[in-house]
Design an enzyme around this catalytic site. Structure first.
Site, PDB file in Angstrom:
ATOM      1  N   HIS A 178       0.864  -1.183   0.000  1.00  0.00           N
ATOM      2  CA  HIS A 178       0.000   0.000   0.000  1.00  0.00           C
ATOM      3  C   HIS A 178       0.894   1.224   0.000  1.00  0.00           C
ATOM      4  O   HIS A 178       1.738   1.389   0.875  1.00  0.00           O
ATOM      5  CB  HIS A 178      -0.920   0.025   1.224  1.00  0.00           C
ATOM      6  CG  HIS A 178      -1.803   1.237   1.255  1.00  0.00           C
ATOM      7  ND1 HIS A 178      -3.035   1.269   0.643  1.00  0.00           N
ATOM      8  CD2 HIS A 178      -1.617   2.478   1.794  1.00  0.00           C
ATOM      9  CE1 HIS A 178      -3.575   2.459   0.807  1.00  0.00           C
ATOM     10  NE2 HIS A 178      -2.733   3.213   1.498  1.00  0.00           N
ATOM     11  N   CYS A 179       0.717   2.093  -0.985  1.00  0.00           N
ATOM     12  CA  CYS A 179       1.563   3.280  -1.130  1.00  0.00           C
ATOM     13  C   CYS A 179       0.792   4.511  -0.659  1.00  0.00           C
ATOM     14  O   CYS A 179      -0.230   4.877  -1.256  1.00  0.00           O
ATOM     15  CB  CYS A 179       1.998   3.449  -2.588  1.00  0.00           C
ATOM     16  SG  CYS A 179       3.061   4.884  -2.863  1.00  0.00           S
ATOM     17  N   VAL A 180       1.282   5.147   0.403  1.00  0.00           N
ATOM     18  CA  VAL A 180       0.598   6.330   0.929  1.00  0.00           C
ATOM     19  C   VAL A 180       0.710   7.509  -0.029  1.00  0.00           C
ATOM     20  O   VAL A 180      -0.128   8.417  -0.010  1.00  0.00           O
ATOM     21  CB  VAL A 180       1.163   6.720   2.311  1.00  0.00           C
ATOM     22  CG1 VAL A 180       0.881   5.635   3.337  1.00  0.00           C
ATOM     23  CG2 VAL A 180       2.661   7.017   2.236  1.00  0.00           C
ATOM     24  N   ASN A 183      -2.142   6.954  -2.274  1.00  0.00           N
ATOM     25  CA  ASN A 183      -3.360   6.626  -1.544  1.00  0.00           C
ATOM     26  C   ASN A 183      -4.088   5.444  -2.186  1.00  0.00           C
ATOM     27  O   ASN A 183      -5.311   5.459  -2.354  1.00  0.00           O
ATOM     28  CB  ASN A 183      -4.289   7.850  -1.471  1.00  0.00           C
ATOM     29  CG  ASN A 183      -5.415   7.670  -0.469  1.00  0.00           C
ATOM     30  OD1 ASN A 183      -5.247   6.998   0.549  1.00  0.00           O
ATOM     31  ND2 ASN A 183      -6.565   8.265  -0.754  1.00  0.00           N
TER      32      ASN A 183
END
EC number: 2.3.1.225
Length: 344
Positions: A178-180, A183
């Site tokens: 999951h890449c912040v 998002n």
């Protein structure tokens, strides 16, 4: 203490911190040290402040929000504003090639396009409608991905190479991470966009750094600054050295030098990460599988205590079928039939 020494110390501290974070994520002994350090700090910091910090970190990293997207765009906008406002104009006065100066803008446009695709593309969300189709995409290795395992949250059978994302609260096909910054989860259907996004972001940062460095070097050469002399605090005459020259340039062009330092560090960090994701792509691994590889039971690890009745299980990459096939799988992913019809 000279500005340059402080600046280099700051950069070294940031890089060392990032390296330690990466190493700690794979080394269990360092994880223990990190937990011990956190416990020590918890005894010093007031509980109310701990709760506030914990709540903020939970919001930033464990819930879907647009904070890092906004930060990403703000930082990118600040860099290109400074590049346009000063560097581009000065370079035109020095009569540098216009194609050379416009290259960062071309890379910016391509980067924003793939950034948008990465943010908005379905990463490969598993639902009851496509669950059975995904179960036949990849073979189960019975070590990292055993058969007939259900997701305790989604109550779906987990296809091989899938994982439930605790941030997005859904299971993702060929889950990477999951890449912040976007998002969104990175999975089978948007990993290709993510790779090009990281590539163009690295290239744009490096290009801005190269153009800015070229401008400063041209300025030093044309002004013969390297032949100048200066008098120190003790009244001694010195020839202009590199340290003093950099400090002089910082005082004369503070925004350009500060931006240059930022994009140089960013280029190295992004370049290192780009090599990592290219390695994963070439070997047909995901970040999740690379990380979990240390947890898989392996007969080569002498420190693993085996149950008396257990057979040694070796985790090996059964999905890698050569460089060409691996890259084809990423850039031409398999879509379930009913998903194709929806897109059409």
């Amino acid at each position: 203490m000279d500005f340059l020494v402080l600046f280099l110390f700051y950069l070294a501290s940031v890089l060392m911190g990032l390296v330690l974070i990466c190493v700690c994520s794979k080394t269990h002994s360092l994880k223990g040290l990190a937990r011990g350090g956190a416990q020590i700090f918890s005894c010093i910091i007031p509980e109310c402040l701990q709760r506030a910090v914990h709540g903020l970190l939970h919001y930033l990293f464990h819930t879907r929000n647009h904070t890092f997207i906004v930060l990403h765009l703000v930082l990118q906008g600040m860099v290109y504003t400074e590049y346009t406002w000063e560097v581009f104009g000065y370079c035109q006065e020095l009569e540098l090639s216009l194609h050379y100066l416009l290259l960062p803008y071309l890379l910016l446009g391509v980067n924003l396009f793939f950034f948008t695709l990465t943010c908005g593309t379905n990463p490969g969300i598993i639902t009851k409608a496509n669950e059975l189709l995904f179960l036949h995409v990849y073979e189960f290795d019975e070590v990292m991905f055993p058969k007939n395992v259900r997701c305790s949250t989604c109550d779906l059978r987990k296809p091989a190479r899938s994982k439930h994302c605790s941030v997005c609260n859904w299971c993702v096909h060929r889950f990477d991470h999951h890449c912040v910054w976007v998002n969104n989860c990175i999975g089978a259907w948007n990993i290709r966009y993510f790779l090009i996004y990281v590539l163009t972001l690295t290239a744009s940062a490096a290009t801005v750094a190269i153009v800015s460095t070229t401008f400063l070097v041209h300025l030093v050469v044309m002004s013969d600054l390297y032949q100048e002399t200066y008098i120190d605090d003790l009244g001694h005459l010195h020839v202009m050295d590199t340290v003093f020259l950099i400090q002089y340039l910082f005082l004369t062009f503070p925004r350009i030098v500060f931006m240059l330092g930022f994009v140089v560090v960013l280029s190295f960090l992004l370049g290192g990460y780009l090599l990592f994701v290219l390695y994963l792509a070439a070997t047909n691994q995901t970040t999740n599988e690379w990380y979990r590889g240390d947890w898989a039971w392996c007969q080569r690890c002498p420190l693993v205590a085996w149950p008396p009745s257990a057979e040694p299980q070796v985790h090996r990459n059964i999905h890698s079928h050569g460089l060409r096939s691996n890259l084809q799988e990423i850039f031409l992913p398999a879509f379930p039939c009913h998903e194709r019809k929806k897109q059409e």
